[in-house]
Design a protein around this motif. Structure first.
Motif, PDB file in Angstrom:
ATOM      1  N   ASN A 427      65.062  28.175  23.917  1.00 41.42           N
ATOM      2  CA  ASN A 427      64.908  28.980  25.120  1.00 41.42           C
ATOM      3  C   ASN A 427      63.890  28.407  26.099  1.00 41.42           C
ATOM      4  OD1 ASN A 427      66.778  31.108  24.692  1.00 41.42           O
ATOM      5  ND2 ASN A 427      65.424  31.998  23.142  1.00 41.42           N
ATOM      6  N   ASN A 434      65.708  31.839  32.928  1.00 42.21           N
ATOM      7  CA  ASN A 434      65.331  33.130  32.345  1.00 42.21           C
ATOM      8  C   ASN A 434      64.479  33.944  33.314  1.00 42.21           C
ATOM      9  OD1 ASN A 434      65.306  35.017  30.181  1.00 42.21           O
ATOM     10  ND2 ASN A 434      63.219  34.377  29.686  1.00 42.21           N
ATOM     11  N   THR A 483      75.215  24.696  26.160  1.00 47.54           N
ATOM     12  CA  THR A 483      73.841  24.700  25.656  1.00 47.54           C
ATOM     13  C   THR A 483      73.399  23.327  25.185  1.00 47.54           C
ATOM     14  OG1 THR A 483      74.462  25.276  23.393  1.00 47.54           O
ATOM     15  CG2 THR A 483      74.090  27.098  24.944  1.00 47.54           C
ATOM     16  N   TYR A 487      69.580  24.183  21.173  1.00 47.74           N
ATOM     17  CA  TYR A 487      69.318  25.082  20.054  1.00 47.74           C
ATOM     18  C   TYR A 487      69.532  24.398  18.711  1.00 47.74           C
ATOM     19  CZ  TYR A 487      69.180  28.725  23.594  1.00 47.74           C
ATOM     20  OH  TYR A 487      68.836  29.492  24.683  1.00 47.74           O
ATOM     21  N   ILE A 496      69.885  34.141  23.100  1.00 44.30           N
ATOM     22  CA  ILE A 496      69.871  33.260  24.261  1.00 44.30           C
ATOM     23  C   ILE A 496      69.318  34.099  25.409  1.00 44.30           C
ATOM     24  CG2 ILE A 496      71.236  31.799  25.794  1.00 44.30           C
ATOM     25  CD1 ILE A 496      73.204  31.354  23.572  1.00 44.30           C
ATOM     26  N   ASP A 497      68.025  33.965  25.656  1.00 43.83           N
ATOM     27  CA  ASP A 497      67.325  34.887  26.551  1.00 43.83           C
ATOM     28  C   ASP A 497      67.862  34.859  27.978  1.00 43.83           C
ATOM     29  OD1 ASP A 497      65.767  35.545  24.409  1.00 43.83           O
ATOM     30  OD2 ASP A 497      64.070  34.283  24.992  1.00 43.83           O
TER      31      ASP A 497
END
Length: 912
Positions: A427, A434, A483, A487, A496-497
């Motif tokens: 993240n 975010n 992604t 991760y 997944i913020d």
């Protein structure tokens, strides 16, 4: 056993000795049976032999070298039960792989009955299991044509709890099996042709037995126009037709009535075949037609009818020249295809940007790419989008931070790129996304696609191209996120913020699956041109995702690629495609975007040609989530079979593509009363739009004259019942024709013949071997003791069998090919005594003996001199028939099956 041999007593013998090489002997009683040897471990061959069938066992090499005609020369093919020695590997078992690789050769030979048992009846079924196997083998071997028997045994025991296809059967029947071994039948006409017995705990079947006699295969379509020609395949499983018989394809009238059928095609013959059928010109428009196959000598009607057919009914045709599931132009509504490249189904949407190139199909749109994650070397998302004709804007962190929600919403799609594994911080790598999610997230009102890895970096850029086209062409503003490796070191169920205001997603590291080949779902546009087995990045996978996102690409069933449904809002399902005016029903819909408070979802109905130029609203609901809308067909709606429905939203405004299936409104159908759901009806059919009441149906009907509509086992008219009181399958007296059983002991199936001279003793019937000297006519031929056994003086009464070069069961003397099987039989009369006596033997190789305990025993060379196999009990003073059947299991290991008076009394496995 460590039991020493003892010499003989006085023995009186009359015998008949026969040594058979199984691949060359003739059909003695019932039929020729082929057994697939690599799976043989539990004696299906011995069971088939005991039933009087001639058995041939082949290994994998022999099987692979056989032709279709050779397979078809057998009355049945047996795929045996796999015992505990198997690896429980299902479709990947080496012996099953051979069957799957050769199915195009042997499958066409299967024209008779089929029996499938989804557990291990011989290993764990006891006497009941043995009876089922015995009945199953006899059923498939005596049906006419070539039958097929298969017991899954433990092969699929460790399969997933979701159904798995049995691959090697796919060209015969579509069968699925689940872990725990419960079969699910999904093949065509299941209710007509197969009888399920022995339910598992979830209601699925343990045993499926085909009961077909003369039936028609699926015709592949239910839309036809005048002049259309198509093939109708039919199969004759066990009926007998006379020379000169004509099979005909008949067409009903528009209501399904065959009182004055139209002949579409014919074929002279007595076996299965293919008939070329043509719809005549001038046939009235209708949606209730059916076809069937009949014979002339004798006159019979095939077991099943076709589904309801639509003839001369217009359809929407879409031009998809490059077969990429995107069409150009407007649909053409007519019966026949307008020409090459036109289809009626399988398309995703219109506005194909290049209908001559399947790699390019999206309409050019405006795409925003988050620049900080964009790779500097090609290909990247920017180059892929430009190649598809899209207008691309790449923004920096500063530019992204300064944008407003309305500016984000001005783009057709937002793309968060694959950074090529330059960032593995989870993240932390999405900090700016975010911190700004409250601004850009509300702009996402379209399709979404998320990939938990790096398709471009792992040489699968087509997935990214497809994903960009998909999210940019669904209405509203779509979102595509790769992604990449971010991760790769994450714990399970990591949030997944930065996506939390759009979709709730959890992700985890996937390094343990490094290098795994994955299976895709090619029916979704994101997976276009991605082949099964493509090597995908293995860095992470999704633990959870919203139900509105489909799992498109998996590693060991873990989602790697997920995407929203085809439209931001759409019709998921409707309960039927036939409705009458005034009908109210529920439309299940999905939403794949964010909708504003006060949004209204509305279901619209097209006109009878599928046009939404002037749609009719038939139901709505105020909502921002998935749900159900109650709709009503307006009274007075004109009859037609080309209606469509779609759903629209008001805030934001989205119009989904129409539901993929035509809807029939106010079209009369044939309704049949089938209260016990056995697919046979009672009374007369009723032709109208709405159902006449409970238990009426329009589909799946095989025939009428259900003689008991409360019992699904009684349906096809009166049956002929025969008295078989002792259950030996031979009956006495004449048949009684009626629906229900006349009483105890009566049966209508499984009978082998008449003339049972003692129906209270199952050991007496025309199929048993006459026992010498018992004063009973055992085989009901009105003659006692007709075997004319020879009498000996009782002193050393045995015979030494001749030597057969290169065909000995004793490996000590083997100078050539191993014999597949050996049968030794004799008639004996045993006087009182207690010494061991040979009956039939060959020099130091094998011998059939009576031991001191009056048991039947077998020895083979010096390998088991101290360990003979012995079974049963020979009566004293009575002529008795004894026999053993020796068969090779593998290498020098053999099964020895012992028989006394035709009854199997034991099995011994000799291991050298």
């Amino acid at each position: 056993m460590n039991t020493q041999l003892k010499r003989s007593n006085s023995l009186r013998i009359a015998f008949a000795i026969s040594i058979f090489i199984i691949c060359s002997i003739s059909n003695l009683i019932a039929g020729n049976v082929l057994v697939y040897g690599p799976l043989l471990s539990l004696n299906e061959d011995a069971i088939a032999t005991s039933l009087g069938h001639t058995v041939t066992i082949v290994d994998s090499t022999q099987w692979k070298n056989m032709t279709t005609s050779q397979f078809a020369s057998y009355d049945a093919i047996i795929i045996p039960e796999h015992g505990w020695s198997s690896n429980n590997t299902g479709n990947s078992d080496p012996a099953i792989v051979v069957l799957n690789n050769t199915k195009s050769v042997w499958s066409p030979a299967i024209t008779g009955r089929r029996v499938y048992i989804s557990y291990d009846p011989l290993l764990d079924g006891g006497s009941i299991g043995l009876a089922r196997v015995t009945r199953g083998i006899d059923t498939v071997a005596t049906s006419g044509g070539t039958g097929l028997y298969f017991a899954t045994g433990l092969l699929f025991f460790n399969s997933p709890t979701t159904p798995v296809n049995i691959d090697f059967l796919s060209l015969v029947d579509s069968i699925q099996v689940k872990g725990g071994s419960c079969l699910e039948a999904t093949f065509p006409y299941y209710p007509a042709y197969f009888q399920k017995t022995d339910s598992c705990s979830d209601g699925n079947s343990l045993k499926i037995v085909s009961q077909s006699v003369f039936f028609m295969e699926s015709i592949g379509s239910n839309y036809f126009c005048s002049g259309n020609t198509f093939n109708v395949n039919f199969f004759n499983v066990r009926d007998t037709f006379q020379v000169g018989n004509i099979f005909s394809v008949e067409l009903s009238n528009a209501t399904g009535d065959f009182s004055s059928p139209t002949i579409l095609g014919a074929l002279t013959g007595i076996t299965s075949g293919t008939i070329s059928a043509t719809i005549p010109g001038g046939i009235p428009v209708g949606s209730g037609y059916r076809i069937r196959v009949t014979s002339s000598l004798p006159y019979k009607i095939a077991d099943n009818l076709s589904p309801t057919l639509l003839i001369n009914t217009n359809q929407n045709w879409y031009l998809d020249a490059d077969n990429d599931h995107y069409y150009t132009g407007s649909p053409i509504n007519q019966c026949n295809s307008p020409g090459a490249g036109y289809v009626t189904s399988g398309f995703y949407r219109g506005s194909d940007y290049d209908d001559n190139n399947p790699a390019i199909h999206a309409t050019p749109t405006n795409i925003l790419i988050y620049g900080p994650r964009l790779r500097s070397f090609l290909p990247n998302e920017q180059s892929l989008a430009i190649a598809q004709g899209h207008t691309v804007t790449v923004v920096s962190e500063t530019q992204w931070s300064a944008m407003t929600t309305s500016q984000f919403a001005s783009y057709d799609a937002i793309v968060i790129p694959d950074d090529g594994c330059s960032d593995q911080t989870g993240n932390l790598g999405f900090t700016l996304l975010n911190s700004t999610k409250s601004v850009w997230s509300p702009a996402i009102t379209g399709r979404r696609c998320y990939i938990a890895t790096d398709p471009i970096a792992d040489n699968t850029p087509q997935v990214s191209t497809n994903a960009i086209n998909f999210v940019a062409n669904g209405g509203g503003t779509g979102l595509f996120v790769s992604t990449s490796c971010s991760y790769v070191i994450s714990s399970p169920n990591t949030d997944i913020d930065f996506l939390s205001l759009v979709d709730s997603l959890k992700i985890q590291s996937n390094n343990s699956f490094s290098g795994i080949n994955v299976v895709n779902q090619p029916t979704h546009p994101v997976m276009d041109a991605i082949l099964p087995g493509s090597l995908f990045g293995e860095h992470s996978y999704f633990n959870t995702h919203p139900s509105s996102l489909e799992n498109l690409f998996s590693v060991d069933l873990h989602p790697v690629v997920i995407a929203s449904s085809e439209s931001p809002v759409g019709v998921q399902s409707i309960p039927s495609t036939y409705f009458c005016d005034g009908n109210t029903f529920n439309v299940v819909y999905y939403k794949a975007g964010i909708f504003n408070s006060g949004n209204v979802f509305t279901v619209q109905l097209s006109d009878a040609l599928g046009s939404f130029a002037s749609p009719v609203s038939i139901g709505s609901v105020t909502s921002t989530t998935n749900g159900v809308i109650s709709v009503t067909i307006p009274n007075g709606t004109a009859a037609g079979s080309g209606y469509r429905i779609r759903i629209i939203s008001s805030s934001p405004t989205n119009i989904n593509e129409e539901y993929h299936t035509n809807i029939n409104i106010n079209i009369n159908r044939n309704w049949y009363l089938d209260a016990d759901n056995d697919h046979y009806y009672t009374g007369n059919l009723i032709n109208q739009c709405d159902s006449p009441g409970v238990d009426y149906t329009t589909v799946g009907i095989i025939g009428g004259n259900d003689c008991d509509d409360a019992d699904p086992l009684l349906h096809d008219g009166n049956r002929v019942w025969y008295l078989d009181a002792d259950g030996d399958h031979y009956y006495t007296g004449s048949g009684i024709t009626q629906c229900h059983s006349p009483g105890a002991g009566y049966s209508f199936e499984g009978l082998l013949g008449s003339s049972d001279c003692d129906d209270n003793n199952s050991a007496i019937n025309p199929n048993v071997i006459e026992i010498i000297g018992n004063g009973i006519d055992d085989n009901c031929n009105s003659t006692l003791d007709e075997n004319n056994a020879m009498n000996f003086d009782g002193a050393n009464d045995s015979i030494v069998a001749p030597y057969f070069p290169n065909q000995t069961l004793d490996p000590t003397y083997n100078s050539g090919t191993q014999t597949v099987a050996l049968t030794i039989s004799a008639w004996i009369k045993l006087d009182a005594g207690s010494m061991t006596q040979k009956i039939v033997s060959r020099f130091n190789s094998y011998s059939l003996e009576i031991n001191s305990g009056n048991q039947l025993q077998y020895r083979s060379g010096g390998y088991d001199a101290n360990d003979p196999a012995r079974f049963g009990q020979i009566p004293i003073g009575i002529w008795t028939h004894v026999a053993i059947v020796v068969s090779e299991v593998g290498g020098y290991n053999r099964n020895i099956v012992f028989y006394i008076n035709g009854q199997n009394v034991g099995l011994s496995i000799l291991i050298y």
